[in-house]
Design an enzyme around this catalytic site. Structure first.
Site, mmCIF file in Angstrom:
data_model
loop_
_atom_site.group_PDB
_atom_site.id
_atom_site.type_symbol
_atom_site.label_atom_id
_atom_site.label_comp_id
_atom_site.label_asym_id
_atom_site.label_seq_id
_atom_site.Cartn_x
_atom_site.Cartn_y
_atom_site.Cartn_z
ATOM 1 N N HIS A 78 0.831 -1.212 0.000
ATOM 2 C CA HIS A 78 0.000 0.000 0.000
ATOM 3 C C HIS A 78 0.866 1.263 0.000
ATOM 4 C CE1 HIS A 78 -2.042 3.350 2.070
ATOM 5 N NE2 HIS A 78 -3.086 2.981 1.353
HETATM 6 C C1 LIG Z 1 -6.634 -0.293 12.884
HETATM 7 C C2 LIG Z 1 -5.711 -0.096 11.669
HETATM 8 C C3 LIG Z 1 -5.743 1.359 11.244
HETATM 9 C C4 LIG Z 1 -4.268 -0.395 12.081
HETATM 10 O O1 LIG Z 1 -4.080 -1.732 12.348
HETATM 11 P P1 LIG Z 1 -2.802 -2.196 13.180
HETATM 12 O O2 LIG Z 1 -2.855 -3.685 13.320
HETATM 13 O O3 LIG Z 1 -1.573 -1.602 12.576
HETATM 14 O O4 LIG Z 1 -3.139 -1.511 14.573
HETATM 15 P P2 LIG Z 1 -2.513 -1.615 16.015
HETATM 16 O O5 LIG Z 1 -3.609 -1.633 16.986
HETATM 17 O O6 LIG Z 1 -1.484 -2.675 16.118
HETATM 18 O O7 LIG Z 1 -1.761 -0.199 16.131
HETATM 19 C C5 LIG Z 1 -1.147 0.214 17.305
HETATM 20 C C6 LIG Z 1 0.361 0.230 17.150
HETATM 21 O O8 LIG Z 1 0.733 1.147 16.093
HETATM 22 C C7 LIG Z 1 1.795 1.985 16.566
HETATM 23 N N1 LIG Z 1 1.795 3.239 15.786
HETATM 24 C C8 LIG Z 1 1.579 4.477 16.240
HETATM 25 N N2 LIG Z 1 1.628 5.341 15.230
HETATM 26 C C9 LIG Z 1 1.868 4.641 14.122
HETATM 27 C C10 LIG Z 1 1.988 4.992 12.756
HETATM 28 N N3 LIG Z 1 1.867 6.225 12.338
HETATM 29 N N4 LIG Z 1 2.195 4.014 11.876
HETATM 30 C C11 LIG Z 1 2.310 2.744 12.295
HETATM 31 N N5 LIG Z 1 2.188 2.336 13.568
HETATM 32 C C12 LIG Z 1 1.974 3.291 14.465
HETATM 33 C C13 LIG Z 1 1.425 2.171 17.999
HETATM 34 O O9 LIG Z 1 2.497 2.672 18.731
HETATM 35 C C14 LIG Z 1 1.045 0.747 18.391
HETATM 36 O O10 LIG Z 1 2.210 -0.011 18.614
HETATM 37 P P3 LIG Z 1 2.382 -0.977 19.902
HETATM 38 O O11 LIG Z 1 1.279 -1.994 19.796
HETATM 39 O O12 LIG Z 1 3.734 -1.555 19.790
HETATM 40 O O13 LIG Z 1 2.229 -0.089 21.089
HETATM 41 C C15 LIG Z 1 -6.178 -1.045 10.569
HETATM 42 O O14 LIG Z 1 -7.496 -0.774 10.171
HETATM 43 C C16 LIG Z 1 -5.318 -1.018 9.348
HETATM 44 O O15 LIG Z 1 -5.212 -0.093 8.589
HETATM 45 N N6 LIG Z 1 -4.639 -2.152 9.133
HETATM 46 C C17 LIG Z 1 -3.843 -2.409 7.952
HETATM 47 C C18 LIG Z 1 -2.429 -2.255 8.304
HETATM 48 C C19 LIG Z 1 -1.842 -0.920 7.891
HETATM 49 O O16 LIG Z 1 -0.676 -0.863 7.676
HETATM 50 N N7 LIG Z 1 -2.648 0.158 7.803
HETATM 51 C C20 LIG Z 1 -2.193 1.505 7.475
HETATM 52 C C21 LIG Z 1 -1.922 1.685 5.983
HETATM 53 S S1 LIG Z 1 -3.219 1.231 4.912
HETATM 54 C C22 LIG Z 1 -4.151 2.660 4.669
HETATM 55 O O17 LIG Z 1 -3.730 3.706 5.025
HETATM 56 C C23 LIG Z 1 -5.445 2.426 4.013
HETATM 57 C C24 LIG Z 1 -6.204 3.657 3.852
HETATM 58 O O18 LIG Z 1 -5.775 4.508 3.091
HETATM 59 O O19 LIG Z 1 -7.276 3.754 4.471
#
Ligand SMILES: CC(C)(COP(=O)(O)OP(=O)(O)OC[C@H]1O[C@@H](n2cnc3c(N)ncnc32)[C@H](O)[C@@H]1OP(=O)(O)O)[C@@H](O)C(=O)NCCC(=O)NCCSC(=O)CC(=O)O
Length: 292
Positions: A164
């Site tokens: 993505h």
């Molecule tokens: C709920 C989601 C938004 C994210 O899912 P995740 O499994 O990544 O969620 P999670 O609960 O583990 O996220 C919490 C963790 O992310 C960390 N975190 C904080 N800020 C962050 C950032 N800017 N980017 C990545 N990770 C980050 C936190 O510290 C925490 O880490 P810790 O747990 O260590 O404390 C989901 O719907 C999703 O989008 N999943 C696909 C994965 C992805 O990469 N999405 C983003 C790009 S796609 C996109 O953007 C599509 C669109 O355009 O809509």
């Protein structure tokens, strides 16, 4: 200095030729720039975005090798500079997304856009600048993955995420270079709207780190956020289907890219959704039953 310029020019010629050939051979398109965004930083040639994507992919691979080589695990508590970086990045992306969403919707209303089927008009400079800004925001979003690497969160560095983040940047360069307005307004407004919630979610996740109980309580809506993201892709897919059907006055190859790209994201997100919310909750239920 002259040597650096010479190397850059040679590289630029090669990369540009490669991208032009790819678009000609795969999509049958001769890409031309629009005067509206011409001259703005990082837009007149595909080289900056191709180099940024290459650097991004190299950083991801190097990061994964580094984590594997030293068998690094996520820390119980992040070092303060990393925590500050995560908070600042998410706050910045939150406000930027909000600004772009409101701006694009406002421009769409001002220019009397309909929901779908809009043409690109090079005279709509403000809309073009906002779409260009949306393209630039993709460079900032590379930082998401850098954060994952620095946090050693390999569970987050998935094919979905890297696919993505790397592909979307190139797609928005093509749009900002060729037709920054018209039908692109819908994706720009919708996606930045969704990103307002996504960056709020990530911000809260970082703030509440360390207290799993409280974090679960305040981030219960993560599941609905993923559903919202999938709903967004579905809307874009229907938009692309509609635009193809009515032969919308927007470059057909961009509508085709939207159509197939949305299918790929829907498939990947459905897989993510099942693994994160369906399978993990059924595993949790099994554990609870065993404990009884
Ligand atoms: C709920 C989601 C938004 C994210 O899912 P995740 O499994 O990544 O969620 P999670 O609960 O583990 O996220 C919490 C963790 O992310 C960390 N975190 C904080 N800020 C962050 C950032 N800017 N980017 C990545 N990770 C980050 C936190 O510290 C925490 O880490 P810790 O747990 O260590 O404390 C989901 O719907 C999703 O989008 N999943 C696909 C994965 C992805 O990469 N999405 C983003 C790009 S796609 C996109 O953007 C599509 C669109 O355009 O809509």
């Amino acid at each position: 200095m002259e040597m650096v310029e010479g190397v850059w020019r040679a590289l630029d010629t090669r990369v540009t030729q490669g991208v032009w050939n790819l678009l000609r051979n795969v999509m049958g398109v001769e890409l031309t720039g629009t005067p509206t965004t011409k001259g703005l930083p990082l837009i007149d040639s595909p080289t900056p975005i191709v180099l940024a994507m290459t650097l991004y992919l190299l950083c991801v691979v190097a990061g994964l090798l580094w984590i594997k080589a030293f068998n690094l695990k996520p820390r119980a508590q992040e070092p303060a500079p990393l925590q500050a970086l995560v908070l600042l990045h998410n706050l910045f992306c939150f406000f930027l997304s909000l600004y772009m969403c409101v701006g694009v919707v406002y421009q769409a209303i001002l220019n009397r856009y309909t929901l779908w089927g809009n043409a690109y008009n090079p005279k709509q400079t403000e809309m073009a600048i906002l779409v260009y800004m949306f393209y630039m925001s993709k460079y900032v979003e590379f930082m998401d993955t850098i954060i994952m690497v620095l946090k050693r969160n390999t569970r987050q560095i998935t094919f979905l995420h890297v696919y993505h983040h790397s592909s979307i940047a190139l797609i928005w360069w093509i749009i900002a270079y060729h037709a920054p307005g018209g039908e692109a307004y819908f994706s720009a407004a919708l996606n930045s709207g969704v990103h307002v919630f996504m960056y709020l979610y990530y911000f809260l996740a970082a703030v509440l780190r360390g207290n799993e109980k409280v974090r679960r309580k305040y981030l219960f809506w993560g599941k609905y956020l993923t559903q919202l993201q999938m709903f967004q892709f579905m809307l874009n897919l229907v938009q692309a289907y509609y635009d193809r059907k009515i032969h919308a006055p927007y470059p057909p190859f961009l509508i085709s890219i939207l159509f197939y790209y949305m299918i790929s994201l829907l498939v990947l997100f459905a897989n993510f959704y099942v693994h994160k919310y369906v399978m993990s909750s059924s595993k949790g239920n099994q554990k609870a039953k065993k404990a009884e």
